[in-house]
Design a protein around this motif. Structure first.
Motif, mmCIF file in Angstrom:
data_model
loop_
_atom_site.group_PDB
_atom_site.id
_atom_site.type_symbol
_atom_site.label_atom_id
_atom_site.label_comp_id
_atom_site.label_asym_id
_atom_site.label_seq_id
_atom_site.Cartn_x
_atom_site.Cartn_y
_atom_site.Cartn_z
ATOM 1 N N ILE A 238 1.345 -1.114 0.145
ATOM 2 C CA ILE A 238 0.117 0.351 -0.329
ATOM 3 C C ILE A 238 0.593 1.167 0.483
ATOM 4 O O ILE A 238 0.441 1.840 -0.574
ATOM 5 N N LYS A 239 1.367 1.413 0.497
ATOM 6 C CA LYS A 239 2.766 1.962 0.702
ATOM 7 C C LYS A 239 3.756 2.569 -0.516
ATOM 8 O O LYS A 239 3.347 3.801 -0.891
ATOM 9 N N ASN A 240 4.337 1.067 -0.630
ATOM 10 C CA ASN A 240 5.032 1.843 -2.163
ATOM 11 C C ASN A 240 4.459 2.028 -3.045
ATOM 12 O O ASN A 240 4.990 2.569 -4.410
ATOM 13 N N LYS A 241 2.317 1.507 -3.463
ATOM 14 C CA LYS A 241 1.880 1.726 -4.606
ATOM 15 C C LYS A 241 1.256 3.151 -4.113
ATOM 16 O O LYS A 241 0.375 3.479 -5.612
ATOM 17 N N LYS A 242 1.073 3.606 -3.308
ATOM 18 C CA LYS A 242 0.389 4.350 -2.690
ATOM 19 C C LYS A 242 -0.902 4.570 -3.016
ATOM 20 O O LYS A 242 -1.369 5.494 -3.769
ATOM 21 N N ILE A 243 -1.654 3.483 -2.686
ATOM 22 C CA ILE A 243 -3.019 3.108 -2.580
ATOM 23 C C ILE A 243 -3.509 3.652 -1.937
ATOM 24 O O ILE A 243 -3.267 4.291 -0.847
ATOM 25 N N SER A 244 -4.692 4.174 -2.251
ATOM 26 C CA SER A 244 -5.594 4.604 -1.372
ATOM 27 C C SER A 244 -7.425 4.440 -1.354
ATOM 28 O O SER A 244 -7.533 3.487 -1.954
ATOM 29 N N ILE A 245 -7.289 4.002 0.644
ATOM 30 C CA ILE A 245 -8.827 3.332 0.728
ATOM 31 C C ILE A 245 -9.740 3.708 -0.211
ATOM 32 O O ILE A 245 -11.374 3.302 -0.541
ATOM 33 N N ASP A 246 -9.970 5.099 -0.533
ATOM 34 C CA ASP A 246 -10.909 5.933 -1.111
ATOM 35 C C ASP A 246 -11.163 5.427 -2.930
ATOM 36 O O ASP A 246 -11.764 6.768 -3.311
ATOM 37 N N GLU A 247 -9.785 5.260 -3.111
ATOM 38 C CA GLU A 247 -9.600 5.532 -4.495
ATOM 39 C C GLU A 247 -10.750 5.537 -5.672
ATOM 40 O O GLU A 247 -10.995 3.453 -4.988
#
Length: 248
Positions: A238-247
């Motif tokens: 999640i940190k490396n791919k900058k994944i947002s929970i609300d994307e």
């Protein structure tokens, strides 16, 4: 057809107690699963739990939850209880509560399968395995199918036997299921079967009773969380791919 996503979630776990409430980059695991499932084409999503802490957490982040009995032997039985309490849904998608990186495409592929084959009772997913280590790992449940993509067998062993080595023959079963609502209730009432007990795989109960399971191939890879190490791996992704929970 109306599609309901159900996320069975329990607090107890032999390897990672309280999994659904573990923090992942500022949000609980159950919130990640719920909100990513909501991005799919499901008509509604609900968490099915027997734990007040999980129930309250879901309500706190604006989700829907239902309290179930505590005596269920598995997630399918818990889902069957939900089915008996809810009207207006035709197909249930069983989404694992410990897969916080679930992809909407996986859910949508099952939805589309039932729309194209309305008589289908049950469907699931598979992903191609690429290495010998993955194939030989008993934690990776393998599945083999017939030419029409219906399951012949699921096993923790290496299937098919590699008499003639061909890496294109090996698939990992992905534990997300779609069922006709009435079939979930029927299936949950069937007694455990010999192969199911031997392999510790409840989907074998379906095959042993003569029903068919459609198996769709997916390119999506997900990381299930069974241990603290898995949890840390998900956080890094999640940190490396900058994944947002609300994307979107």
């Amino acid at each position: 057809m109306k599609f309901l996503g159900v996320i069975p979630a329990r607090f107890g776990s032999s390897r990672l107690e309280g999994k659904p409430l573990k923090d992942i980059c500022g949000h609980t695991m159950i919130e990640w699963v719920y909100k990513r499932a909501k991005r799919s084409n499901l008509d509604d999503v609900i968490v099915a739990t027997d734990d007040e802490r999980i129930y309250e957490e879901v309500l706190n982040f604006g989700g829907k939850a239902i309290l179930t009995r505590k005596d269920h032997e598995n997630g399918t039985s818990r889902i069957a209880e939900v089915c008996q309490k809810m009207d207006g849904m035709d197909v249930i998608i069983n989404i694992q509560g410990d897969e916080p990186l679930i992809e909407r495409e996986m859910i949508n592929s099952l939805i589309n399968c039932f729309r194209n084959e309305p008589e289908l009772k049950m469907a699931t997913l598979k992903h191609r395995l690429a290495t010998i280590d993955e194939i030989e790992n008993p934690n990776n449940v393998k599945v083999i199918t017939d030419k029409n993509d219906y399951a012949l067998y699921f096993s923790r062993s290496v299937i098919p036997y590699p008499r003639k080595e061909n890496m294109n023959n090996y698939f990992k079963h992905i534990g997300i299921y779609g069922y006709q609502k009435d079939f979930v209730i029927e299936y949950s009432k069937l007694p455990q079967t010999k192969l199911e007990i031997s392999e510790s795989l409840e989907q074998l109960r379906v095959l042993e009773n003569g029903y068919k399971i459609k198996v769709l191939e997916t390119n999506c890879q997900i990381v299930g969380v069974d241990t603290q190490l898995d949890l840390e791996k998900v956080k890094e992704i999640i940190k490396n791919k900058k994944i947002s929970i609300d994307e979107e």
